[in-house]
Design a protein around this motif. Structure first.
Motif, PDB file in Angstrom:
ATOM      1  N   SER A  21       0.798  -1.224  -0.040  1.00 27.35           N
ATOM      2  CA  SER A  21       0.263   0.056  -0.083  1.00 27.35           C
ATOM      3  C   SER A  21       0.820   1.050  -0.104  1.00 27.35           C
ATOM      4  O   SER A  21       1.891   1.315   0.498  1.00 27.35           O
ATOM      5  CB  SER A  21      -0.826   0.120   1.454  1.00 27.35           C
ATOM      6  N   ASP A  22       0.520   2.292  -0.482  1.00 29.53           N
ATOM      7  CA  ASP A  22       1.208   3.636  -0.689  1.00 29.53           C
ATOM      8  C   ASP A  22       1.634   4.197   0.732  1.00 29.53           C
ATOM      9  O   ASP A  22       2.770   4.609   1.156  1.00 29.53           O
ATOM     10  CB  ASP A  22       0.282   4.576  -1.159  1.00 29.53           C
ATOM     11  N   SER A  23       0.886   3.699   1.754  1.00 30.02           N
ATOM     12  CA  SER A  23       1.109   4.279   3.065  1.00 30.02           C
ATOM     13  C   SER A  23       2.383   3.508   3.884  1.00 30.02           C
ATOM     14  O   SER A  23       2.834   4.365   4.824  1.00 30.02           O
ATOM     15  CB  SER A  23      -0.191   4.165   4.117  1.00 30.02           C
ATOM     16  N   VAL A  24       2.806   2.374   3.416  1.00 32.83           N
ATOM     17  CA  VAL A  24       3.948   1.750   3.943  1.00 32.83           C
ATOM     18  C   VAL A  24       5.025   1.501   3.063  1.00 32.83           C
ATOM     19  O   VAL A  24       6.255   0.856   3.577  1.00 32.83           O
ATOM     20  CB  VAL A  24       3.377   0.420   4.458  1.00 32.83           C
ATOM     21  N   LYS A  25       4.886   1.915   1.695  1.00 31.46           N
ATOM     22  CA  LYS A  25       6.001   1.701   0.860  1.00 31.46           C
ATOM     23  C   LYS A  25       6.969   2.574   1.176  1.00 31.46           C
ATOM     24  O   LYS A  25       7.033   3.606   1.400  1.00 31.46           O
ATOM     25  CB  LYS A  25       5.440   2.301  -0.666  1.00 31.46           C
ATOM     26  N   GLY A  26       8.326   1.580   1.033  1.00 29.95           N
ATOM     27  CA  GLY A  26       9.293   2.137   1.436  1.00 29.95           C
ATOM     28  C   GLY A  26       9.896   1.811   2.914  1.00 29.95           C
ATOM     29  O   GLY A  26      11.000   2.121   3.196  1.00 29.95           O
ATOM     30  N   ARG A  27       8.845   1.630   3.553  1.00 26.48           N
ATOM     31  CA  ARG A  27       9.113   1.409   5.165  1.00 26.48           C
ATOM     32  C   ARG A  27       8.759  -0.030   5.669  1.00 26.48           C
ATOM     33  O   ARG A  27       9.561  -0.504   6.432  1.00 26.48           O
ATOM     34  CB  ARG A  27       8.279   2.400   6.082  1.00 26.48           C
ATOM     35  N   PHE A  28       8.123  -0.703   5.134  1.00 28.40           N
ATOM     36  CA  PHE A  28       7.723  -2.005   5.247  1.00 28.40           C
ATOM     37  C   PHE A  28       8.235  -3.070   4.352  1.00 28.40           C
ATOM     38  O   PHE A  28       8.329  -2.636   3.023  1.00 28.40           O
ATOM     39  CB  PHE A  28       6.249  -2.311   5.510  1.00 28.40           C
ATOM     40  N   THR A  29       8.670  -4.292   4.494  1.00 28.67           N
ATOM     41  CA  THR A  29       9.048  -5.201   3.601  1.00 28.67           C
ATOM     42  C   THR A  29       8.444  -6.470   4.057  1.00 28.67           C
ATOM     43  O   THR A  29       8.489  -7.131   5.077  1.00 28.67           O
ATOM     44  CB  THR A  29      10.428  -5.591   3.699  1.00 28.67           C
ATOM     45  N   ILE A  30       7.804  -7.123   3.179  1.00 32.04           N
ATOM     46  CA  ILE A  30       7.083  -8.498   3.316  1.00 32.04           C
ATOM     47  C   ILE A  30       7.971  -9.549   2.664  1.00 32.04           C
ATOM     48  O   ILE A  30       8.732  -9.254   1.749  1.00 32.04           O
ATOM     49  CB  ILE A  30       5.549  -8.413   2.498  1.00 32.04           C
ATOM     50  N   SER A  31       8.189 -10.636   3.300  1.00 35.18           N
ATOM     51  CA  SER A  31       9.057 -11.762   2.926  1.00 35.18           C
ATOM     52  C   SER A  31       8.381 -13.001   3.335  1.00 35.18           C
ATOM     53  O   SER A  31       7.251 -13.112   3.934  1.00 35.18           O
ATOM     54  CB  SER A  31      10.451 -11.748   3.086  1.00 35.18           C
ATOM     55  N   ARG A  32       8.675 -14.222   2.762  1.00 36.00           N
ATOM     56  CA  ARG A  32       8.221 -15.466   3.140  1.00 36.00           C
ATOM     57  C   ARG A  32       9.240 -16.628   2.920  1.00 36.00           C
ATOM     58  O   ARG A  32      10.346 -16.362   2.100  1.00 36.00           O
ATOM     59  CB  ARG A  32       7.233 -15.777   2.338  1.00 36.00           C
ATOM     60  N   ASP A  33       9.053 -17.532   3.853  1.00 37.53           N
ATOM     61  CA  ASP A  33      10.123 -18.721   3.824  1.00 37.53           C
ATOM     62  C   ASP A  33       8.851 -19.789   3.357  1.00 37.53           C
ATOM     63  O   ASP A  33       8.080 -20.436   4.185  1.00 37.53           O
ATOM     64  CB  ASP A  33      10.536 -19.029   5.007  1.00 37.53           C
ATOM     65  N   ASN A  34       8.995 -20.421   2.216  1.00 40.09           N
ATOM     66  CA  ASN A  34       8.196 -21.156   1.692  1.00 40.09           C
ATOM     67  C   ASN A  34       8.156 -22.684   2.470  1.00 40.09           C
ATOM     68  O   ASN A  34       7.450 -23.312   2.544  1.00 40.09           O
ATOM     69  CB  ASN A  34       8.208 -21.601   0.015  1.00 40.09           C
ATOM     70  N   ALA A  35       9.438 -23.089   2.692  1.00 42.31           N
ATOM     71  CA  ALA A  35       9.695 -24.277   3.453  1.00 42.31           C
ATOM     72  C   ALA A  35       9.060 -24.377   4.752  1.00 42.31           C
ATOM     73  O   ALA A  35       8.666 -25.591   5.413  1.00 42.31           O
ATOM     74  CB  ALA A  35      11.287 -24.557   3.500  1.00 42.31           C
ATOM     75  N   LYS A  36       8.902 -23.135   5.286  1.00 39.88           N
ATOM     76  CA  LYS A  36       8.440 -23.010   6.547  1.00 39.88           C
ATOM     77  C   LYS A  36       6.861 -22.348   6.674  1.00 39.88           C
ATOM     78  O   LYS A  36       6.381 -22.237   7.762  1.00 39.88           O
ATOM     79  CB  LYS A  36       9.193 -22.144   7.602  1.00 39.88           C
TER      80      LYS A  36
END
Length: 121
Positions: free
Chosen positions: A60-75
């Motif tokens: 979302s524009d409100s969090v862009k540049g401050r938040f980072t989403i990531s994932r671990d598919n194995a977990k």
């Protein structure tokens, strides 16, 4: 039975950081997109960030540049790294997963129970 369990919320000062985690468990065949939403008191639930199984992200524009989403598919886990937090980021944060519980089953939309994030001095 599928469960999504969030962790990592809490109280942080403005400008601080938090890392949220959400682990999916149970009878899972595959997970497609995963996402974080948030709901401030008295407001609707809003999308914060999404990530596909291949790692494509959207914010979302409100969090862009401050938040980072990531994932671990194995977990079967999705994360949300939140930096430069502001008081307006205060909300209950929910994780969401689009997943299948069997090879030929339909894709279901699953939610975690939510974790409170409070940004205040």
């Amino acid at each position: 039975q599928v469960q999504l369990v969030e962790s990592g919320g809490g109280l942080v000062q403005p400008g601080g950081s938090l890392r949220l985690s959400c682990a999916a468990s149970g009878s899972i065949f595959s997970i497609n997109a995963m996402a974080w939403y948030r709901q401030a008191q008295g407001k609707q639930r809003d999308l914060v960030a999404t990530i596909t199984s291949g790692g494509i992200t959207n914010y979302s524009d409100s969090v862009k540049g401050r938040f980072t989403i990531s994932r671990d598919n194995a977990k079967n886990t999705v994360y949300l790294q939140m930096n430069s937090l502001k008081p307006e980021d205060t909300a209950v944060y929910y994780c969401n997963a689009d997943l299948k519980t069997s090879k030929y089953g339909s894709t279901g939309h699953y939610w975690g129970q939510g974790t409170q994030v409070t940004v205040s001095s």
